[in-house]
Structure formats: C-alpha cells, structure tokens
Scaffold this active site. Structure first.
Site, PDB file in Angstrom:
ATOM      1  N   GLY A 224       9.104   4.544  -1.315  1.00 27.91           N
ATOM      2  CA  GLY A 224       9.426   3.275  -1.170  1.00 27.91           C
ATOM      3  C   GLY A 224       8.088   2.274  -0.901  1.00 27.91           C
ATOM      4  O   GLY A 224       6.983   3.027  -0.829  1.00 27.91           O
ATOM      5  N   SER A 225       8.241   1.076  -0.795  1.00 28.42           N
ATOM      6  CA  SER A 225       7.284  -0.110  -0.710  1.00 28.42           C
ATOM      7  C   SER A 225       6.191   0.285   0.506  1.00 28.42           C
ATOM      8  O   SER A 225       5.177   0.273   0.310  1.00 28.42           O
ATOM      9  CB  SER A 225       7.646  -1.565  -1.056  1.00 28.42           C
ATOM     10  OG  SER A 225       8.698  -1.914   0.084  1.00 28.42           O
TER      11      SER A 225
ATOM     12  N   GLY B 207      15.600   3.612  -2.121  1.00 23.03           N
ATOM     13  CA  GLY B 207      14.878   3.791  -3.389  1.00 23.03           C
ATOM     14  C   GLY B 207      15.449   5.082  -4.073  1.00 23.03           C
ATOM     15  O   GLY B 207      14.825   5.592  -4.995  1.00 23.03           O
TER      16      GLY B 207
ATOM     17  N   GLU C   2      13.740  13.358   0.717  1.00 16.26           N
ATOM     18  CA  GLU C   2      13.385  12.608   2.012  1.00 16.26           C
ATOM     19  C   GLU C   2      13.900  13.494   3.168  1.00 16.26           C
ATOM     20  O   GLU C   2      13.153  13.640   4.198  1.00 16.26           O
ATOM     21  CB  GLU C   2      13.614  11.331   2.194  1.00 16.26           C
ATOM     22  CG  GLU C   2      12.706  10.370   1.167  1.00 16.26           C
ATOM     23  CD  GLU C   2      13.458   8.777   1.131  1.00 16.26           C
ATOM     24  OE1 GLU C   2      12.448   8.095   0.627  1.00 16.26           O
ATOM     25  OE2 GLU C   2      14.581   8.572   1.337  1.00 16.26           O
TER      26      GLU C   2
END
Ligand code: 5RP
Length: 262
Positions: A34-35, A105, A111
């Site tokens: 992710g960002s 995402g 994850e």
C-alpha cells in the site's frame, strides 16, 4: 521536497519514518503493501544504502517485492525466513484494541500470513484510519474464482445472523475484469457499515467453502504509529499500554522523496 507532498502523504511518511526506527541490523522484516507501506520500504532502502543496515525483507505482494528490490533491500521468501522479527504494514481501519481491516490493496492474504508469522506487527497510518467501530471501510474477503457467485450468496445469507448494519457485497473489479490477487483469487468487498463483533465475524466468514481469508486482523497488531502532516507522530503500544508522542524532522529525510514512484 516534503513541502510538495499533500498533508496526508506527509502523515504517511512520518509514520513510516518512525516505524523504520524499529528495524535493527540483522532483522527479518515483513514488508507491507500500500501507499503507507511503500514509504516504509523507501525509508528502509535509504537506511540500507546510507547507513549500511543489513536486513532481509519478506514482501507481502509482488508490488512491494519490486519496490524493495529497486531500493536495494534483500528480498527473501517467507519460507526462507521461516519466522520474522517484525512486520510493518498499513491498514484501512484500526480500532481502540488495534483490530484492523486490511485488504484495500488486495494483498490481505499474504499480509495476514506474514504478520502472523512475526514476533511483532506494527501498523503505520494517518489519523483518518482510526475508527471507534470497524466496518465503514468495506471488508475485503479473498475468494476462490470457482463458484464465486455461490460463495457470494452464501456470505450474504450468513450476514443476516451477524452483528452488522449492511449486508451487500461487490466483486472487486480491475476495469472490465475481476481484480486478481497474487494467488489468482478474487476479492469480494462486504459493505457492512458497522461490525459489532469482528472476532465472531472473522471466524464465521472463514468457515465458508470458497472463502480463502478475510481482511479482519484480530489480536495480530501490537502497535500503531499514527503520523500527522506537520511531522508529529504518536506510537500506541497495546501490550505495554503506552502512548509516546514526538515529531520527525523532514529536512533529514529529503533523499527518500526524490525518487518517489508509488
Ligand atoms: C493492502 C492493505 C493496505 O495496507 C491498506 O489498504 C492501506 O493502504 P494505504 O496505506 O495505501 O492507505 O491492506 O492490502
């Protein structure tokens, strides 16, 4: 450089910068997706390059693996690492007990596997991710493509007996075609609005054939680092019951902004 970023990107960077200080020489580190996690990977890359930090990174997606290699982090698989010292990742929502919704995402499966195989999981986020009750963000679940519509009907029917406010679901799309995860599965987003009992919901959803995993992370996260656009950060440790506040100096960190692509 930091001045050109939006306040929210600064907040994400600040959280990532502080989290990078948790990483010590020789550690095996789970790298989130992710960002916000991308900032973390860049900060760690800078430490590898400039400070000689030696770490092995286990990415949670092909995107993160690519970025980690680009910034000079040694990438290994989870099976090579076997167990991790620390995983640092973003989140879509976190509550007061540090239960999470993840998977915005589309990387929730890797994850969750990686975070669960870690001594410690630290979430990095801006303050907009904090909620009193999980569920405003649609809950992603990873489903097998075979019979996905049947799985969707079963999930929606089961939600009737769950403590949630909404019960609709949508297949996540990538333009005209379904979004495909790194494992070749689909993502279904559950529009629940409010999840009264995340632990129960997580257990029930995962019992359904066709469901691979859901984006609720219960009792997995140990600490959250909340960044703010003005450089302040807050570290909340659920095990210690502590809250630390300080700030990051942007000037020191200019290098990490110069080759930003995420
Ligand atoms: C990816 C995730 C991300 O951690 C989550 O979506 C947060 O992303 P961002 O940092 O871009 O807001 O769970 O599957």
């Amino acid at each position: 450089m930091a001045g050109e970023l939006s306040p929210i990107d600064k907040a994400k960077f600040v959280a990532a910068k502080r989290a990078a200080q948790f990483v010590e020489d020789g550690m095996r580190v789970g790298l989130g997706t992710g960002s916000t996690a991308a900032w973390l990977v860049r900060c760690l890359g800078e430490m590898v390059r400039d400070e000689g930090l030696r770490i092995k990174g286990v990415p949670t997606s092909t995107r993160t693996a690519q970025l980690a290699r680009e910034v000079g982090i040694e990438v290994i698989s989870l099976d090579e690492a076997k167990w991790l010292d620390l995983t640092i990742d973003g989140a879509d929502e976190f509550d007061g007990e540090l239960n999470l919704i993840k998977g915005g995402g589309g990387a929730l499966l890797q994850e969750k596997i990686v975070a669960t195989a870690s001594d410690q999981m630290v979430v990095i986020a801006d303050i907009g991710k904090e909620v009193e009750t999980l569920g405003a963000f649609p809950l992603p679940i990873e489903v097998i493509p075979f019979g996905w519509q049947t799985t969707q009907a079963l999930v929606e029917e089961t939600l009737i007996s769950m403590d949630v406010l909404g019960r609709t679901s949508t297949l996540r799309m990538n333009g005209e075609v379904p979004f495909i995860t790194d494992e070749g599965n689909y993502i279904m987003d559950l529009h629940l609005n409010r999840i009264g009992n995340p632990r129960q919901l997580s257990l029930v959803i995962n019992q359904m054939p066709g469901v691979v995993e859901n984006g609720l992370f219960i009792d997995i996260c140990d600490a959250v680092i909340i960044g703010f656009g003005d450089g302040r950060f807050e570290v909340r440790d659920i095990n210690e019951g502590t809250v630390d506040r300080d700030r990051v100096d942007f000037v020191e960190s200019d290098n990490v902004f110069s080759d930003l692509t995420d």
